[in-house]
Design an enzyme around this catalytic site. Structure first.
Site, short mmCIF file in Angstrom:
data_model
loop_
_atom_site.label_atom_id
_atom_site.label_comp_id
_atom_site.label_asym_id
_atom_site.label_seq_id
_atom_site.Cartn_x
_atom_site.Cartn_y
_atom_site.Cartn_z
N TYR A 198 -21.19 -40.86 40.28
CA TYR A 198 -21.82 -42.19 40.21
C TYR A 198 -20.92 -43.21 39.55
N THR A 201 -18.60 -40.61 28.84
CA THR A 201 -19.20 -40.83 27.52
C THR A 201 -18.86 -39.64 26.64
N ARG A 254 -20.68 -48.71 31.78
CA ARG A 254 -22.03 -49.21 31.48
C ARG A 254 -22.86 -49.35 32.75
N LYS A 300 -19.86 -47.40 22.96
CA LYS A 300 -20.67 -46.83 24.03
C LYS A 300 -21.84 -46.04 23.47
N ASN A 358 -26.28 -47.31 23.22
CA ASN A 358 -27.45 -46.55 23.68
C ASN A 358 -28.28 -46.05 22.51
N ARG A 418 -30.51 -48.89 21.69
CA ARG A 418 -31.63 -49.03 22.63
C ARG A 418 -32.70 -47.99 22.30
N GLY A 459 -36.46 -40.52 28.49
CA GLY A 459 -35.70 -39.50 29.24
C GLY A 459 -34.36 -40.05 29.66
N CYS A 500 -28.65 -40.79 29.28
CA CYS A 500 -27.89 -41.67 28.38
C CYS A 500 -28.49 -41.61 26.98
N LYS A 560 -28.86 -38.36 24.73
CA LYS A 560 -27.72 -37.61 24.15
C LYS A 560 -26.74 -38.48 23.35
N ARG A 574 -48.02 -45.36 30.34
CA ARG A 574 -47.09 -46.45 30.68
C ARG A 574 -47.82 -47.78 30.92
N1 LIG Z 1 -24.28 -42.09 35.96
C1 LIG Z 1 -24.45 -43.13 35.18
O1 LIG Z 1 -25.29 -44.00 35.41
C2 LIG Z 1 -23.58 -43.28 33.98
C3 LIG Z 1 -22.70 -42.25 33.60
N2 LIG Z 1 -21.92 -42.41 32.50
C4 LIG Z 1 -21.00 -41.35 32.09
O2 LIG Z 1 -19.97 -41.19 33.09
C5 LIG Z 1 -19.58 -39.83 33.19
C6 LIG Z 1 -19.71 -39.39 34.63
O3 LIG Z 1 -21.05 -39.44 34.96
P1 LIG Z 1 -21.50 -39.37 36.49
O4 LIG Z 1 -20.55 -40.13 37.35
O5 LIG Z 1 -22.94 -39.69 36.52
O6 LIG Z 1 -21.26 -37.81 36.81
P2 LIG Z 1 -21.38 -37.12 38.24
O7 LIG Z 1 -21.84 -35.74 37.98
O8 LIG Z 1 -22.12 -37.99 39.19
O9 LIG Z 1 -19.88 -37.08 38.77
C7 LIG Z 1 -18.89 -36.28 38.15
C8 LIG Z 1 -17.95 -35.83 39.26
O10 LIG Z 1 -16.81 -35.21 38.66
C9 LIG Z 1 -16.52 -34.03 39.39
N3 LIG Z 1 -15.75 -33.14 38.51
C10 LIG Z 1 -16.23 -32.36 37.52
N4 LIG Z 1 -15.22 -31.70 36.93
C11 LIG Z 1 -14.07 -32.12 37.55
C12 LIG Z 1 -12.69 -31.82 37.37
N5 LIG Z 1 -12.30 -30.95 36.43
N6 LIG Z 1 -11.78 -32.42 38.17
C13 LIG Z 1 -12.18 -33.28 39.11
N7 LIG Z 1 -13.49 -33.61 39.35
C14 LIG Z 1 -14.41 -33.03 38.55
C15 LIG Z 1 -17.87 -33.50 39.77
O11 LIG Z 1 -17.74 -32.57 40.82
C16 LIG Z 1 -18.58 -34.79 40.18
O12 LIG Z 1 -18.31 -35.10 41.52
C17 LIG Z 1 -20.48 -39.07 32.20
O13 LIG Z 1 -19.79 -38.89 30.99
C18 LIG Z 1 -21.66 -40.00 31.99
O14 LIG Z 1 -22.25 -39.82 30.72
C19 LIG Z 1 -21.96 -43.56 31.75
C20 LIG Z 1 -22.83 -44.56 32.08
C21 LIG Z 1 -23.70 -44.50 33.18
C1 LIG Z 2 -24.99 -47.49 31.30
C2 LIG Z 2 -26.08 -46.99 30.49
O1 LIG Z 2 -25.94 -46.08 29.72
N1 LIG Z 2 -27.23 -47.68 30.61
C3 LIG Z 2 -28.40 -47.19 29.93
C4 LIG Z 2 -29.38 -46.96 31.01
O2 LIG Z 2 -30.45 -46.30 30.45
P1 LIG Z 2 -31.38 -45.38 31.34
O3 LIG Z 2 -30.88 -45.27 32.72
O4 LIG Z 2 -31.54 -44.14 30.59
O5 LIG Z 2 -32.70 -46.25 31.44
P2 LIG Z 2 -33.49 -46.94 30.22
O6 LIG Z 2 -34.04 -48.20 30.80
O7 LIG Z 2 -32.65 -47.05 29.00
O8 LIG Z 2 -34.74 -45.92 29.95
C5 LIG Z 2 -34.51 -44.70 29.29
C6 LIG Z 2 -35.88 -44.13 28.97
O9 LIG Z 2 -36.54 -44.94 27.98
C7 LIG Z 2 -37.82 -45.31 28.41
N2 LIG Z 2 -38.06 -46.68 27.97
C8 LIG Z 2 -37.18 -47.65 28.30
C9 LIG Z 2 -37.39 -48.93 27.86
C10 LIG Z 2 -38.52 -49.23 27.06
O10 LIG Z 2 -38.77 -50.37 26.66
N3 LIG Z 2 -39.39 -48.21 26.74
C11 LIG Z 2 -39.18 -46.94 27.18
O11 LIG Z 2 -39.98 -46.05 26.87
C12 LIG Z 2 -37.81 -45.19 29.93
O12 LIG Z 2 -39.11 -44.88 30.40
C13 LIG Z 2 -36.84 -44.03 30.15
O13 LIG Z 2 -37.52 -42.80 30.06
O14 LIG Z 2 -29.78 -48.22 31.57
C14 LIG Z 2 -30.33 -49.16 30.66
C15 LIG Z 2 -30.66 -50.40 31.47
O15 LIG Z 2 -31.36 -50.25 32.48
O16 LIG Z 2 -30.19 -51.47 31.11
C16 LIG Z 2 -29.27 -49.45 29.64
O17 LIG Z 2 -29.76 -50.40 28.70
C17 LIG Z 2 -28.94 -48.19 28.95
O18 LIG Z 2 -27.92 -48.45 27.98
#
Ligand SMILES: NC(=O)C1=CN([C@@H]2O[C@H](COP(=O)(O)OP(=O)(O)OC[C@H]3O[C@@H](n4cnc5c(N)ncnc54)[C@H](O)[C@@H]3O)[C@@H](O)[C@H]2O)C=CC1
Ligand SMILES: CC(=O)N[C@@H]1[C@@H](OP(=O)(O)OP(=O)(O)OC[C@H]2O[C@@H](n3ccc(=O)[nH]c3=O)[C@H](O)[C@@H]2O)O[C@H](C(=O)O)[C@@H](O)[C@@H]1O
Length: 485
Positions: free
Chosen positions: A25, A145, A179, A232, A236, A239, A287, A290, A293, A452
């Site tokens: 992603y 992260t 982010r 980073k 979170n 938040r 949940g 982000c 953890k 909710r």
């Molecule tokens: N998904 C999100 O919305 C956000 C993610 N992050 C952080 O970004 C990082 C990545 O998250 P995602 O993209 O969601 O993970 P993801 O699981 O979607 O993608 C990770 C990719 O890396 C590949 N991979 C794993 N080990 C590898 C290796 N040794 N060499 C090459 N490829 C490898 C996996 O097969 C997978 O395709 C995490 O640390 C996450 O906490 C931060 C903010 C938002």
């Molecule tokens: C890049 C990244 O790490 N973005 C984070 C991500 O958070 P996430 O996807 O986990 O969604 P979230 O809106 O924070 O909600 C997390 C959890 O918190 C709960 N939640 C959220 C807001 C709130 O007022 N009350 C509440 O209970 C939600 O139901 C959910 O279970 O997205 C958030 C966003 O949507 O902006 C962002 O603020 C967070 O820092």
């Protein structure tokens, strides 16, 4: 000060070839934006050919995105850079040797939800593979992260050990956290400000050069690598803290017999002149991957980097882990509200049929990672209740760790229920009709527990339900309107 690294970078000239580890992603949109940026000759999407994700390699090279859900602009951009030949996906890590910059966006999940420790294994494997093919003058950037101290610590050690090169002398090393939010990946990378932190000034400058080329309205904010890691995890943590603050206030309002939403509107009305309050929304829990953890990354960072220098009130728990505890308490509170509403209708959790509405951790999404619905589900079953789960978004066939009996048939899940418990604010639940739900439940006084704030308490109480809502101290003590079915 001209260092060896400065001259190595000067010899290389502008960044032209880039490698991105982790076609997920974060990595995919990042790679495509680099590939589409002026000055870029080629971007390698490095993806290990693993049983679960190896399929992405051929898929991406066909110009098809493996990401689920709508990502505006991503499909077209992928096709554009693939046909332009500026992006290709490969498991051949030796191509790192030809890269001017390599970024790593590899997953960093919990190792085990109980011990809240990160599993850095995949990331370490990626860092090791970068090190094995690293050439002098290259920039390496961690985007995952990570615990503060990882870039300048573990990552630096592995890269130096594998390459025989010295960070800050022979290659540049930085951290640039992501982010992005699923559903707006490209926009977030372009428009969010980007914290970019090197292990030294030269590394920071080279990383700023890399990221400046993909930002549109976002600004680069230079700092040290550790400061970027703390930013980073802290953003979170803050938040999560804000959510815990309103969750605690909701519990207080329930105890005091008042409506938390009246108080929320009152507090939020304090506006302007820097006195505004960031009041979020109370709910059934927190949940996602982000907020559940990142607090613990921050706590481990300060324990590892500054254990002897931290001055903090003696014997007091960290405010941040306390906030985590309050948010993790909300599913417990939801169970207690359920028990109370059932009791009002002369029933107990033991033997009750519960319809749990919402498995996703966030409204109108299929993402169920670390969902607060799960602890409720486990606790209710442990108390002897039969729990059936509905979610219109989560696909029972593909989502990980779904409960037995997860169904998309809402009426089927409601059939014969003694209690209806709303855990996700999906739009489907805002339209529930009390009379129809009561007919499906088939008992005089079903319970409705709203986690909710999606139902109107008076309408459901008038329809004969035993109502409970998070923060609704003004309604949770209502009497039941005796009525036959
Ligand atoms: N998904 C999100 O919305 C956000 C993610 N992050 C952080 O970004 C990082 C990545 O998250 P995602 O993209 O969601 O993970 P993801 O699981 O979607 O993608 C990770 C990719 O890396 C590949 N991979 C794993 N080990 C590898 C290796 N040794 N060499 C090459 N490829 C490898 C996996 O097969 C997978 O395709 C995490 O640390 C996450 O906490 C931060 C903010 C938002
Ligand atoms: C890049 C990244 O790490 N973005 C984070 C991500 O958070 P996430 O996807 O986990 O969604 P979230 O809106 O924070 O909600 C997390 C959890 O918190 C709960 N939640 C959220 C807001 C709130 O007022 N009350 C509440 O209970 C939600 O139901 C959910 O279970 O997205 C958030 C966003 O949507 O902006 C962002 O603020 C967070 O820092």
């Amino acid at each position: 000060m001209t260092t060896n690294l400065t001259s190595l970078i000067k010899q290389r000239g502008p960044i032209r070839t880039i490698g991105v580890f982790g076609m997920g992603y974060v990595g995919i949109p990042a790679a495509l934006l680099f590939a589409n940026a002026p000055g870029t000759e080629h971007v390698y999407g490095f993806q290990r050919d693993s049983p679960t994700s190896g399929y992405k390699i051929a898929m991406l090279n066909r110009g098809e995105s493996p990401l689920k859900g709508e990502e505006p602009g991503l499909g077209d951009l992928l096709k554009k850079v693939v046909s332009a030949g500026t992006f290709s996906c490969t498991p051949d890590f030796s191509k790192v040797a030809g890269c001017d910059a390599v970024t790593l966006a590899i997953q960093t999940p919990f190792r085990d939800k109980k011990d809240l420790l990160p599993d850095f294994t995949p990331l370490i494997e990626g860092i090791r593979n970068v090190g094995r093919h690293l050439t002098p003058g290259t920039l390496v950037v961690l985007e995952s992260t990570i615990t503060p101290g990882t870039t300048a610590g573990m990552a630096r050690e592995i890269l130096e050990a594998e390459s025989g090169l010295v960070a800050g002398e022979d290659f540049a090393l930085a951290h640039a956290p992501e982010r992005v939010m699923v559903g707006r990946l490209l926009r977030n990378i372009r428009e969010h400000d980007r914290c970019v932190g090197g292990i030294d000034e030269v590394s920071t400058r080279r990383a700023v050069e890399l990221y400046s080329r993909v930002l549109t309205t976002g600004q680069v904010i230079p700092m040290t690598a550790t400061a970027a890691e703390v930013t980073k995890t802290a953003e979170n943590t803050f938040r999560d803290l804000q959510i815990a603050a309103i969750n605690q206030l909701a519990l207080y309002c329930e105890a005091m017999g008042i409506n938390v939403y009246d108080v929320r509107a009152g507090v939020a009305s304090l506006k302007g002149e820097g006195i505004t309050r960031a009041v979020l929304w109370p709910g059934a829990g927190v949940g996602g991957h982000c907020l559940t953890k990142d607090t613990y990354h921050l706590e481990r960072g300060v324990q590892q980097l500054g254990p002897d220098d931290l001055d903090y009130p003696t014997g007091r728990e960290s405010l941040y882990t306390l906030a985590r505890g309050i948010n993790d308490f909300m599913p417990v509170h939801m169970l207690r509200l359920t028990e109370s509403a059932l009791a009002q209708a002369g029933k107990t959790l033991e033997g009750a049929k519960i319809a749990l509405l919402g498995w996703a951790f966030i409204n109108d999404s299929d993402d169920a990672r670390n969902t607060p619905s799960e602890p409720f589900y486990e606790m209710a079953r442990a108390a002897g209740a039969e729990v059936r789960v509905h979610d219109p978004w989560v696909d029972p066939a593909t989502a990980p760790d779904v409960p037995a009996g997860l169904s998309r048939d809402l009426e089927g899940v409601l059939e014969g229920a003694d209690a209806v418990v709303v855990f996700a604010g999906h739009k489907e639940y805002r339209g529930l009709v009390p009379a129809r739900v009561r007919e499906l439940c088939g008992c005089a006084h079903p319970a409705i527990i709203d986690g909710r704030n999606v139902v109107n308490p008076d309408v459901w109480i008038d329809a004969g339900f035993a109502y409970r809502g998070i923060g609704r101290g003004d309604k949770n003590r209502h009497i039941i309107e005796k009525m036959a079915l």
